[in-house]
Scaffold this motif. Structure first.
Motif, short mmCIF file in Angstrom:
data_model
loop_
_atom_site.label_atom_id
_atom_site.label_comp_id
_atom_site.label_asym_id
_atom_site.label_seq_id
_atom_site.Cartn_x
_atom_site.Cartn_y
_atom_site.Cartn_z
N LEU A 1 0.76 -1.28 0.18
CA LEU A 1 0.14 -0.19 -0.06
C LEU A 1 0.75 1.34 -0.01
CD1 LEU A 1 -2.74 -1.02 2.59
CD2 LEU A 1 -3.04 -0.75 0.11
N ARG A 2 1.74 1.15 0.54
CA ARG A 2 2.90 2.37 0.61
C ARG A 2 3.42 2.51 -0.65
NH1 ARG A 2 7.00 1.68 5.12
NH2 ARG A 2 8.35 0.61 3.41
N GLY A 3 3.68 1.51 -1.48
CA GLY A 3 4.18 1.48 -2.72
C GLY A 3 5.69 1.15 -2.98
N THR A 4 6.32 0.50 -1.88
CA THR A 4 7.65 0.18 -1.71
C THR A 4 7.77 -1.43 -1.47
OG1 THR A 4 8.03 0.59 0.63
CG2 THR A 4 8.23 2.41 -0.80
N ALA A 5 8.98 -1.85 -2.14
CA ALA A 5 9.33 -3.36 -2.02
C ALA A 5 10.68 -3.04 -1.37
CB ALA A 5 9.45 -3.93 -3.01
N THR A 6 11.12 -3.93 -0.09
CA THR A 6 12.35 -3.79 0.33
C THR A 6 12.79 -5.21 0.89
OG1 THR A 6 11.39 -3.61 2.61
CG2 THR A 6 11.67 -1.41 1.30
N GLY A 7 13.85 -5.30 1.19
CA GLY A 7 14.86 -6.36 1.72
C GLY A 7 15.59 -7.16 1.01
N LEU A 8 16.12 -8.11 1.50
CA LEU A 8 17.28 -8.89 0.59
C LEU A 8 16.61 -10.17 -0.10
CD1 LEU A 8 20.11 -10.05 -0.11
CD2 LEU A 8 20.12 -11.13 2.10
N LEU A 9 16.57 -10.11 -1.54
CA LEU A 9 16.07 -11.37 -2.24
C LEU A 9 17.14 -12.07 -2.64
CD1 LEU A 9 13.55 -12.18 -4.14
CD2 LEU A 9 14.34 -10.74 -5.96
N ARG A 10 17.09 -13.18 -1.96
CA ARG A 10 18.00 -14.20 -2.32
C ARG A 10 17.56 -15.17 -3.90
NH1 ARG A 10 20.54 -17.72 2.33
NH2 ARG A 10 22.46 -17.45 0.84
N MET A 11 18.34 -15.22 -4.91
CA MET A 11 17.87 -15.74 -6.02
C MET A 11 18.82 -16.88 -6.44
SD MET A 11 16.90 -12.55 -8.46
CE MET A 11 16.70 -13.45 -9.75
N THR A 12 18.63 -17.91 -7.44
CA THR A 12 19.53 -18.45 -7.89
C THR A 12 19.17 -19.04 -9.29
OG1 THR A 12 20.61 -20.66 -7.95
CG2 THR A 12 18.23 -20.84 -7.16
#
Length: 300
Positions: free
Chosen positions: A85-96
């Motif tokens: 709702l605030r329009g932000t995405a945050t954090g550590l995204l771990r991908m492979t």
């Protein structure tokens, strides 16, 4: 009691060890062990039975963890919804993903992604081994395969097709190669993975599939190295379209058998986004999936 401590308990349960949870959290095992001990002391019960060789959940621990797991998921879901709702995405995204797919299809898109989502940090682990998402604490895996089966949730990002290709110099040195069965007499560069090195499968205009036995003195386990080898004129190779787009456009490689579909496994292969089966999808993972689905087709 802090939410982070409860999440640590659940990770210990999922991984079956202090060390596994510590790897997922990128912490020292002693820190995780202290967290578990502190919670047990506060609750006045033993959650885990620990020996030098294994860790098991006690009966009391199982009852407690079963009750708190959905509450933690609800808490995280509420937080992600509020961030949405605030329009932000945050954090550590771990991908492979595989080494070649990361190099060709993911890394070139990251500058634009980071511009759109500056508060998301990315840990991209490129590996030609399928990493365990739960054990390694990975949020999102990109895998090239037929439709995945199992407990992981999957979404198709990009349909993939394969081509039999060779360099112009190699083709000039051979008798004409006009039908897939002609491959039985030429040097084929093979991918060194089980089930991918002995036969290639073909289908003419949606007809009955047939296999062609391929041979060759060189097997390579990395798709980027395999592409390099075929460009050098060492032999013929079966490669994904997204890997050879530029080489075909510039004439460094020539695609054979334009009237045939070809594959090493299944004709309906794709790049799939896989993530752990849970009741909600974190916003950081959702925006990456949406971004890749939108932009990958432009690079294929």
């Amino acid at each position: 009691m802090e939410i982070s401590s409860l999440k640590t308990l659940l990770l210990v349960q999922i991984h079956g060890s202090i060390a596994g949870a510590a790897r997922a959290l990128d912490l020292d095992p002693s820190s995780v062990s202290r967290t578990v001990a502190n919670v047990e002391s506060e609750l006045g019960i033993r959650l885990f039975q620990r020996t030098t060789r294994r860790l098991t959940v006690t009966e009391e621990g199982q009852a407690y963890l079963t009750r708190i797991a959905p509450l933690i998921e609800e808490f995280d879901a509420a937080r992600e919804a509020a961030r949405g709702l605030r329009g932000t995405a945050t954090g550590l995204l771990r991908m492979t993903s595989s080494v070649a797919f990361a190099d060709q299809m993911i890394v070139p898109l990251l500058p634009d992604f980071q511009t759109l989502y500056p508060d998301i940090a990315i840990d991209l682990q490129s590996s030609d081994t399928n990493l365990d998402l739960v054990e390694q604490g990975i949020d999102l895996a990109i895998r090239l395969a037929p439709a995945p089966k199992g407990e992981l949730v999957s979404t198709r990002l990009l349909r993939t097709r394969y081509r039999v290709v060779a360099s112009p110099d190699f083709l000039r040195a051979q008798a004409p190669i006009t039908h897939p069965t002609d491959l039985e007499r030429v040097e084929c560069l093979r991918f060194a993975l089980p089930g991918l090195s002995q036969h290639w499968r073909f289908r003419h205009s949606g007809g009955v599939p047939f296999d062609v036995a391929v041979r060759g003195r060189l097997m390579i386990s990395n798709a980027l190295a395999l592409r390099r080898a075929v460009c050098l004129g060492i032999g013929v190779a079966l490669l994904a379209d997204w890997l050879i787009k530029e080489e075909l456009a510039q004439g460094r490689l020539v695609a054979l058998f334009a009237d045939h579909d070809c594959t090493a496994t299944d004709f309906e292969t794709a790049a799939w986004g896989l993530y752990p089966n849970r009741s909600y999808l974190p916003q950081k993972t959702r925006v990456m999936l949406d971004f890749l689905r939108k932009h990958m087709k432009d690079r294929a």
